[in-house]
Design an enzyme around this catalytic site. Structure first.
Site, PDB file in Angstrom:
ATOM      1  N   ALA A   1       9.140  -1.210  10.069  1.00 26.20           N
ATOM      2  CA  ALA A   1       8.323  -0.021   9.781  1.00 26.20           C
ATOM      3  C   ALA A   1       6.925  -0.371   9.270  1.00 26.20           C
ATOM      4  O   ALA A   1       6.702  -1.464   8.745  1.00 26.20           O
ATOM      5  CB  ALA A   1       9.052   0.841   8.761  1.00 26.20           C
TER       6      ALA A   1
ATOM      7  N   GLU B   1       6.213  -4.542   4.098  1.00 26.65           N
ATOM      8  CA  GLU B   1       6.163  -5.328   2.864  1.00 26.65           C
ATOM      9  C   GLU B   1       5.165  -4.742   1.871  1.00 26.65           C
ATOM     10  O   GLU B   1       5.085  -5.168   0.736  1.00 26.65           O
ATOM     11  CB  GLU B   1       5.826  -6.791   3.180  1.00 26.65           C
ATOM     12  CG  GLU B   1       4.451  -7.059   3.780  1.00 26.65           C
ATOM     13  CD  GLU B   1       4.370  -6.796   5.290  1.00 26.65           C
ATOM     14  OE1 GLU B   1       5.252  -6.100   5.832  1.00 26.65           O
ATOM     15  OE2 GLU B   1       3.405  -7.274   5.921  1.00 26.65           O
ATOM     16  N   ARG B   2       4.397  -3.732   2.313  1.00 21.85           N
ATOM     17  CA  ARG B   2       3.417  -3.146   1.397  1.00 21.85           C
ATOM     18  C   ARG B   2       3.958  -1.920   0.670  1.00 21.85           C
ATOM     19  O   ARG B   2       3.362  -1.487  -0.310  1.00 21.85           O
ATOM     20  CB  ARG B   2       2.159  -2.767   2.185  1.00 21.85           C
ATOM     21  CG  ARG B   2       1.558  -4.000   2.859  1.00 21.85           C
ATOM     22  CD  ARG B   2       0.186  -3.744   3.343  1.00 21.85           C
ATOM     23  NE  ARG B   2       0.149  -3.414   4.742  1.00 21.85           N
ATOM     24  CZ  ARG B   2      -0.955  -3.311   5.446  1.00 21.85           C
ATOM     25  NH1 ARG B   2      -2.128  -3.475   4.855  1.00 21.85           N
ATOM     26  NH2 ARG B   2      -0.922  -3.021   6.726  1.00 21.85           N
TER      27      ARG B   2
ATOM     28  N   GLU C   1      -9.190   1.978  16.852  1.00 23.27           N
ATOM     29  CA  GLU C   1      -8.563   2.867  15.870  1.00 23.27           C
ATOM     30  C   GLU C   1      -9.136   2.505  14.497  1.00 23.27           C
ATOM     31  O   GLU C   1      -9.050   1.353  14.072  1.00 23.27           O
ATOM     32  CB  GLU C   1      -7.044   2.636  15.883  1.00 23.27           C
ATOM     33  CG  GLU C   1      -6.301   3.517  14.909  1.00 23.27           C
ATOM     34  CD  GLU C   1      -4.793   3.226  14.855  1.00 23.27           C
ATOM     35  OE1 GLU C   1      -4.412   2.045  14.867  1.00 23.27           O
ATOM     36  OE2 GLU C   1      -4.015   4.190  14.779  1.00 23.27           O
TER      37      GLU C   1
ATOM     38  N   CYS D   1      -0.889   8.137  12.055  1.00 21.50           N
ATOM     39  CA  CYS D   1      -1.053   7.816  13.474  1.00 21.50           C
ATOM     40  C   CYS D   1      -1.418   9.070  14.257  1.00 21.50           C
ATOM     41  O   CYS D   1      -1.900   8.989  15.368  1.00 21.50           O
ATOM     42  CB  CYS D   1       0.214   7.205  14.027  1.00 21.50           C
ATOM     43  SG  CYS D   1       1.578   8.344  13.980  1.00 21.50           S
TER      44      CYS D   1
ATOM     45  N   PHE E   1       3.218   0.793   6.949  1.00 18.39           N
ATOM     46  CA  PHE E   1       2.986   1.180   5.553  1.00 18.39           C
ATOM     47  C   PHE E   1       2.663   2.658   5.373  1.00 18.39           C
ATOM     48  O   PHE E   1       2.738   3.177   4.262  1.00 18.39           O
ATOM     49  CB  PHE E   1       1.825   0.352   4.966  1.00 18.39           C
ATOM     50  CG  PHE E   1       0.459   0.860   5.371  1.00 18.39           C
ATOM     51  CD1 PHE E   1      -0.150   1.908   4.663  1.00 18.39           C
ATOM     52  CD2 PHE E   1      -0.211   0.339   6.464  1.00 18.39           C
ATOM     53  CE1 PHE E   1      -1.391   2.404   5.044  1.00 18.39           C
ATOM     54  CE2 PHE E   1      -1.446   0.827   6.861  1.00 18.39           C
ATOM     55  CZ  PHE E   1      -2.033   1.866   6.142  1.00 18.39           C
TER      56      PHE E   1
ATOM     57  N   SER F   1       1.182  -1.284  14.298  1.00 15.64           N
ATOM     58  CA  SER F   1      -0.053  -1.542  15.042  1.00 15.64           C
ATOM     59  C   SER F   1       0.231  -2.030  16.465  1.00 15.64           C
ATOM     60  O   SER F   1       1.333  -2.487  16.776  1.00 15.64           O
ATOM     61  CB  SER F   1      -0.864  -2.604  14.304  1.00 15.64           C
ATOM     62  OG  SER F   1      -0.132  -3.817  14.299  1.00 15.64           O
TER      63      SER F   1
END
Ligand code: NAD
Length: 519
Positions: free
Chosen positions: A170, A199-200, A404, A304, A172, A249
């Protein structure tokens, strides 16, 4: 922020599962139903984006830990795949209630680690919760098909059966919604799961799996590992993992799609976007401008489905000064401060990247009619803040149009006709979402039929489908053939097993006992 942290640590049910023996606290793993400390030697610091203080450290799981997670999922699959559909449904009934009961606590953690405003963080949970609620209909969703009489005495039927161990990776920006697009759908179909949160933002995932355990989900059915590239490669390569859901991304999405597919796994990969909003001169000006501002700058543009590109058709371009006035009024602040409209972006690197893309636009001839690059937020001087920014006179060859930006930056283009707007959007490599603002039904109908984008809004700026539909981003925004959640999500997490059976009428057991002597 200190008080904020304390209030989160003291929650009774929603322990975030960190080991406070180390400072800063280390987030645990969740393997075979237990929250365990990792033996990792490498860690990733998680920062509060409003202060850049370290909130927790995330371990880079060791190979042994990741293998233990897969072993637990493999073992759990044997019994979970045989649990009745009503048992799986009951877990979902309890789970959705627990998420509802704890929505505020989840939101607080999301604001702490991700930065978005508390109201927006609750929306993040709510949109994931809706997927869990939809999973409660698994008794209908997982029905197969039947065809009696395909030949004399012969019938055929198909079952939708689970795949086995599946995995999710997944991003962030939606710490609750996106995990909830993944493991609930998989497990309600009878699969077991390895989940790697971003991890964030690990905290929301830890809370969500604690609630899942509380809801009665057996040990090993869902496991959480942490890490970056090594964890991703482990998931792509491990032979026991049958399917991978990815959101994030382009770079990571293409890589995971290729590596996972090469290893024979199903992969669904939702990636980047550049969503265009077409503003027709006949649109309702008030509501269109309100919607544009919210959709461009809400969540600091880190959605997104953010409407990051405005295409003004004809005279509609004259509304730009009013758009600037409204955007200026938005309050930029730490996400937990009451009244904040947008919080910080995720990291200092993200802020620098956003600012450099704005500068590139200016250098290439765009007109920066609202510049939020040098904002300071009193009390949060170390935060990663960017204020609402609008670049006008943008053309398709500019870097700020092609890439983006993923920040609170709206790029505005002008065209003369609806056809030109449609061509522009259909030429862009992305196909995640788009919207048109108009009061003319025929214009709206032409747009929805000519546009080659997977999710289309008519006077709806962020048309994310509810889970009775699926998230249908297309072209450069998606790789795979079964979308997330809804019917497509059930298809992704199941495979068909078709049975053809013959029972001859001549073999029917006689119902009358024969009393006469057999001859
Ligand atoms: P990211 O790709 O950096 O990270 C996503 C996940 O992939 C993380 O778990 C990370 O550990 C892993 N990862 C990162 N780089 C990797 C690499 N090079 N190789 C393998 N794994 C890697 O994405 P992010 O910055 O967390 O999220 C923002 C992006 O996600 C934006 O592009 C946004 O448009 C996209 N996004 C898309 C959707 C959608 O549904 N289309 C939804 C949300 C976000």
């Amino acid at each position: 922020p200190a008080h904020f942290l304390r209030s989160i640590k003291s929650l009774p049910l929603l322990n975030i599962h960190r080991s406070y023996s180390a400072s800063p606290a280390v987030t645990k793993l969740f393997i075979d139903g237990q929250f365990v400390e990792s033996k990792a030697t490498e860690f990733v610091d998680v920062h509060n984006p409003a202060t850049n203080e370290v909130v927790t450290r995330v371990p880079k799981s060791t190979q042994d830990e990741m293998q233990a997670a897969v072993d637990a999922a493999k073992a759990a699959f044997k019994s979970w795949s045989k649990a009745s559909v009503l048992t799986r449904q009951q877990v979902m009934f309890k789970y959705q209630q627990l998420i509802k009961d704890n929505i505020h606590e989840l939101a607080k953690n999301i604001t702490l680690e991700q930065g978005k405003t508390l109201v927006d963080a609750e929306g993040d949970v709510l949109r994931g919760l809706q997927v869990v609620e939809h999973c409660c209909s698994i008794t209908s969703l997982q029905l197969g098909e039947t065809m009696p009489g395909i030949a004399r005495d012969m019938d055929a039927f198909s079952f939708r059966v689970p795949l086995g161990v599946c995995a999710g990776i997944a991003p962030f920006n939606f710490p609750a919604m996106i995990p909830l697009w993944m493991f609930p759908v998989a497990l309600v179909c009878g699969n077991t799961y390895i989940f790697k949160p971003s991890e964030r933002v690990p905290g929301a995932t830890m809370m969500l799996v604690e609630m899942l355990k509380e809801a009665g989900c057996p040990n090993g059915v869902v496991n959480v590992i942490h890490g970056q590239h090594d964890a991703v490669n482990f998931i792509c390569d491990n032979p026991a993992i049958r399917a991978i859901s990815f959101v994030g991304s382009d770079q990571a999405g293409r890589y995971i799609y290729e590596r996972g597919s090469k290893n024979g796994k199903r992969v669904q990969s939702n990636m980047g976007a550049k969503n265009h909003g077409v503003i027709m001169p006949d649109a309702n000006k008030e509501s269109t401008l309100t919607q544009l501002v919210g959709a461009a700058f809400g969540a600091a543009g880190q959605r997104c489905m953010a409407l990051s590109t405005a295409v003004f058709v004809g005279e509609a371009k004259n509304w730009l000064p009013e758009l600037v006035d409204r955007s200026k009024n938005l309050k930029v602040n730490a996400g937990h401060v009451a009244g904040a409209d947008l919080g910080p972006v995720i990291s200092p690197e993200a802020r620098d990247r956003i600012c450099s893309l704005v500068q590139a636009g200016i250098d290439e001839g765009a007109n920066c009619i609202l510049d939020g690059r040098n904002i300071t937020v009193p009390g949060y001087e170390n935060g990663n803040f960017v204020g609402p920014t609008i670049l006008a006179d943008v053309t398709p060859n500019m870097k700020c149009y092609k890439e983006e930006i993923f920040g609170p930056v709206l790029v505005a283009l002008s065209v003369d006709t609806l056809d030109e707007a449609v061509d522009l959007i259909n030429t862009n490599c992305y196909g995640n979402g788009t919207a048109i603002f108009t009061t003319n039904g025929a214009t709206a109908r032409k747009f929805t039929s000519d546009i080659d984008v997977g999710q289309v809004g008519v006077n709806v700026p962020i048309p994310v489908p509810l889970p009775m539909f699926s998230f249908t981003g297309s072209r450069g925004s998606f790789l795979g053939d079964a979308n997330f959640y809804g019917k497509a999500g059930i298809n992704f997490y199941t495979q068909l097993k078709t049975v053809t059976q013959m029972w001859k009428e001549s073999d029917v057991t006689p119902t009358q006992s024969a009393t006469a002597m057999p001859v």
